[in-house]
Write an enzyme that holds these catalytic residues in place. Structure first.
Site, PDB file in Angstrom:
ATOM      1  N   GLY A   8     102.744 -49.126 -50.988  1.00 13.14           N
ATOM      2  CA  GLY A   8     102.100 -49.905 -50.358  1.00 13.14           C
ATOM      3  C   GLY A   8     100.787 -49.394 -49.593  1.00 13.14           C
ATOM      4  O   GLY A   8     100.748 -48.358 -49.044  1.00 13.14           O
ATOM      5  N   ALA A   9      99.794 -50.222 -49.491  1.00 17.88           N
ATOM      6  CA  ALA A   9      98.427 -50.123 -49.026  1.00 17.88           C
ATOM      7  C   ALA A   9      98.047 -50.819 -47.960  1.00 17.88           C
ATOM      8  O   ALA A   9      96.823 -51.236 -47.944  1.00 17.88           O
ATOM      9  CB  ALA A   9      97.331 -50.087 -50.073  1.00 17.88           C
ATOM     10  N   GLU A 165      97.913 -67.835 -32.896  1.00 19.60           N
ATOM     11  CA  GLU A 165      96.403 -67.632 -33.346  1.00 19.60           C
ATOM     12  C   GLU A 165      95.983 -68.459 -34.377  1.00 19.60           C
ATOM     13  O   GLU A 165      95.035 -69.120 -34.548  1.00 19.60           O
ATOM     14  CB  GLU A 165      96.465 -66.253 -33.782  1.00 19.60           C
ATOM     15  CG  GLU A 165      96.581 -65.163 -32.708  1.00 19.60           C
ATOM     16  CD  GLU A 165      96.015 -63.695 -33.115  1.00 19.60           C
ATOM     17  OE1 GLU A 165      95.702 -63.020 -32.171  1.00 19.60           O
ATOM     18  OE2 GLU A 165      96.351 -63.200 -34.250  1.00 19.60           O
TER      19      GLU A 165
END
Length: 391
Positions: A8-9, A165
């Site tokens: 995972g990045a 948001e």
């Protein structure tokens, strides 16, 4: 060399790679990620609302990782934890490791609500955020052709940070859409349905956010849950009220990656309750960080909510503890230092508290610039000055 595999990045994975590359340990570091890019997950709602182009929140992984990190673009199929190996989905390659940094990230959680997976728009990655906005545009164009006002009805399911948001971004887009697609902005119905609104903020700040959004046209139905979603609207509440809407955003929760359960971890909603050194409770050679980790606040006994800033701090501690393990030093327990909780309500206002660890509460026009500074700080911690200046 010691083989270290990072999955995972996102915030946790990229920070782990950066710290591992700087550690001066004799490591063979491999990073696996589905895409060739990293993106700012906390800004996905701006893409879904059409307020930001996707490339503005993306960075190429090759540009922001050390040349000491070998990158493989692929998806994780399963982690064979007893064999210390990971099977990749597309190439079917099996990667061996000595130490694993599991940072696989989050997925939307619909809690089995009928129709939610099929009909609701979800915001969990660049692809679906882009697809969300394309759907919104398609519905507006359909209204323009047919005059059917159901296409001017939009529902946001949820009441947390992402929900608020997203609402803030949408209310700033509606006047632009009204001009472009030829409707009176008062005819656009934007409704938020959920058990509460921004429960992590105090009553005064919650009230400010709700008043602001209501002033800009949002109708709130709080204390209610959505029972089902269809292509024509939602059913909500104990009396099964029907609310017609062609566009439904589902922002009511997330879970960790499905790979967690598939790989046999002890988990709840695909999150693993980790040890205080960020290791797995069942394997000391696995560090679990980011949205797949559940970290307990020792002062309250509750688990911290997964955020970008906590993911970065988890990665720091995990790498420090791998270094301690390899150098036979004492491990460091995880201690979370919050940089604050910030909720922007579009580009011009918002609410925030506990900034930089101080009991500061802000409401108004200073909040969006502060959120932007937090983005830049996170980008710098992840990938350096170039990434911070890009965002």
């Amino acid at each position: 060399m010691t083989d270290v595999l990072v999955l995972g990045a996102g915030y946790a994975g990229l920070r782990a790679c950066k710290q591992l590359a700087k550690s001066k340990l004799d490591l063979n570091i491999t990073l696996v990620n589905k895409n060739s890019y990293n993106y700012d997950a906390t800004a996905l709602e701006t893409v879904a609302a059409g307020a930001t182009a996707p490339e503005n929140i993306m960075m190429d992984i090759a540009d922001v990782t050390s040349n000491k990190v070998h990158f493989i673009q692929d998806e994780v199929e399963v982690i064979n934890r007893n064999q210390n190996s990971v099977v990749l989905k597309n190439s079917k390659q099996e990667l061996k490791y000595d130490y694993l940094f599991n940072a696989l990230g989050f997925e939307p959680e619909t809690f089995g609500t009928p129709g939610a997976d099929e009909y609701a728009l979800q915001i969990s990655n660049i692809d679906n955020a882009v697809a969300d906005y394309e759907t919104v545009v398609k519905h507006l164009e359909t209204y323009q052709k047919t005059g059917n006002k159901d296409y001017l009805s939009m529902v946001v399911v949820g009441g947390g940070l992402t929900s608020a948001e997203l609402l803030g971004e949408l209310v700033h887009q509606i006047p632009k859409w009204a001009r472009k697609y030829g409707f009176d902005k008062a005819d656009f119905q934007l409704t938020c349905i959920g058990p509460n609104l921004l429960s992590m903020f105090d009553e005064k700040q919650r009230a400010y956010a709700q008043r602001y959004l209501e002033k800009h046209g949002v109708k709130f139905i709080l204390g209610q849950n959505v029972k089902s979603v269809s292509d024509t609207g939602v059913i909500y509440g104990d009396n099964n009220h029907n609310l017609p809407a062609r566009t439904v955003f589902w922002t009511a929760g997330v879970s960790g990656s499905h790979v967690i359960e598939k790989s046999g971890y002890p988990e709840h909603r695909d999150r693993v309750a980790v040890n205080d050194d960020m290791t797995s409770p069942t394997n000391a050679n696995e560090y679990i960080i980011g949205d797949v980790a559940a970290v307990k606040d020792q002062s309250t006994g509750r688990f911290y909510p997964p955020t970008g800033q906590i993911a970065i701090q988890e990665a720091n501690i995990a790498v420090a503890n791998l270094k301690a393990k390899l150098t036979h030093s004492k491990p460091v327990p995880f201690t979370y230092r919050s940089l604050g909780t910030v909720c922007s309500l579009g580009p011009t206002t918002g609410i925030a508290y506990d900034l930089l660890g101080f009991p500061i509460k802000l409401t108004g026009i200073l909040v969006p610039p502060i959120k932007n500074l937090i983005f830049k700080r996170s980008a710098f911690e992840l990938s350096g000055l170039k990434a911070a200046l890009q965002r």
